[in-house]
Design a protein around this motif. Structure first.
Motif, PDB file in Angstrom:
ATOM      1  N   SER A 101       2.165  -3.420  -2.330  1.00  0.00           N
ATOM      2  CA  SER A 101       2.025  -3.574  -0.884  1.00  0.00           C
ATOM      3  C   SER A 101       3.081  -4.521  -0.316  1.00  0.00           C
ATOM      4  N   CYS A 252       2.284   2.140  -1.825  1.00  0.00           N
ATOM      5  CA  CYS A 252       1.392   0.979  -1.840  1.00  0.00           C
ATOM      6  C   CYS A 252      -0.067   1.411  -1.761  1.00  0.00           C
ATOM      7  N   ALA A 253      -0.358   2.453  -0.971  1.00  0.00           N
ATOM      8  CA  ALA A 253      -1.727   2.952  -0.890  1.00  0.00           C
ATOM      9  C   ALA A 253      -2.110   3.711  -2.152  1.00  0.00           C
ATOM     10  N   GLU A 271      -8.703  -5.066   2.453  1.00  0.00           N
ATOM     11  CA  GLU A 271      -7.520  -4.598   1.724  1.00  0.00           C
ATOM     12  C   GLU A 271      -7.203  -3.150   2.079  1.00  0.00           C
ATOM     13  N   CYS A 275      -3.809  -2.026   3.932  1.00  0.00           N
ATOM     14  CA  CYS A 275      -2.944  -1.063   3.248  1.00  0.00           C
ATOM     15  C   CYS A 275      -2.660   0.134   4.159  1.00  0.00           C
TER      16      CYS A 275
END
Length: 287
Positions: A101, A252-253, A271, A275
């Motif tokens: 992330s 990142c996800a 989070e 994200c």
């Protein structure tokens, strides 16, 4: 756009597999560097095999002599020993989800640099996307526990951000090279610098040789990483680095989701929201 999104998913898969590679070596500071050296070396072997099958070695030789080939070699130094090493060390200190992330902010940096260096127009929604990504990344970082390793991980992730942004801009300038040829040069130079300079300097050769005794996970990670880079370079050459980089950060996800699936890591509500904000900001920057 599809190539950029596919590159993001494959890079997330690479991230999670590398975290499994690092798990047995958690006490070794040199383990992330050793894993990166093996990763780029295996990737170069995959690409050399592809070049052999396609009979492209004459093109490789011509690329080495061309100025665009030298640009890619410089990109290898920034994206490999700086970017990739910082990223893998961030995985060790922060975990795959948070490392992915934070480092995913590199498209915003690349967009700003592209506007300054190449005079590409930047629209308001692209600026809004950069701001949204940055805010969500800062908030996501605040969800993790502090400590020496935490802040060292943040520093490593920021190094990967700067290295990858510079790499994307250099690859965009090397538009005359085919993607597989450019990536073969990139991974070969990066792997060579790791094995010849970085590992001996940080005492990582014994760790790398120990990892190489069970090479299948590293080989699988490098295969996913190689496919990711090919998709990423294709997107750069088709729509430009400033738009390809934000599409690529969807990793990142995917990294958070894949870490939950394969490693059982927990994902809190904040989070997940942060994200999603990073991804939305990246898409806005690329739109």
């Amino acid at each position: 756009m599809i190539s950029g999104l596919a590159g993001g998913f494959l890079w997330a898969l690479d991230t999670v597999i590398l975290s499994l590679v690092l798990a047995p070596f958690s006490m070794s500071f040199a383990a992330p560097l050793a894993a990166t050296a093996l990763h780029d070396a295996f990737s170069a072997l995959w690409l050399a095999l592809l070049a052999t099958i396609r009979r492209r070695w004459s093109s490789v030789v011509r690329a080495i002599k061309h100025k665009d080939g030298r640009r890619v070699m410089l990109a290898a130094l920034l994206g490999g020993p700086v970017g990739m090493a910082g990223y893998v060390m961030a995985i060790r200190f922060l975990g795959p989800g948070l490392a992915a992330s934070i480092s995913s902010f590199y498209p915003a940096l690349g967009l700003a640099a592209s506007a300054l260096l190449f005079h590409e127009p930047v629209k308001r929604h692209q600026v809004a996307g950069m701001v949204l990504s940055l805010v969500c990344l800062v908030l996501m970082s605040g969800q993790a526990a502090g400590g020496t390793d935490f802040w060292l991980g943040i520093l490593c992730a920021l190094c990967s951000t700067a290295g990858w942004a510079a790499e994307g801009l250099l690859v965009q300038k090397a538009a005359s090279l085919d993607n597989d040829i450019a990536l073969l040069l990139r991974q070969s130079v990066s792997g060579a610098v790791f094995w010849i300079l970085v590992l001996p300097l940080f005492g990582g050769l014994p760790v790398a040789l120990s990892m190489a005794q069970s090479p299948w996970l590293v080989a699988a990670a490098s295969l996913a990483g190689t496919a990711s880079y090919l998709c990423y370079y294709l997107a750069i050459h088709r729509i430009g680095a400033a738009r390809a980089m934000p599409l690529n950060i969807t990793y990142c996800a995917w990294a958070v989701v894949l870490a939950w699936v394969f490693q059982g890591t927990t994902v809190s509500g904040p989070e997940a929201v942060f994200c999603a904000g990073v991804i939305l900001g990246g898409v806005l920057s690329a739109w």
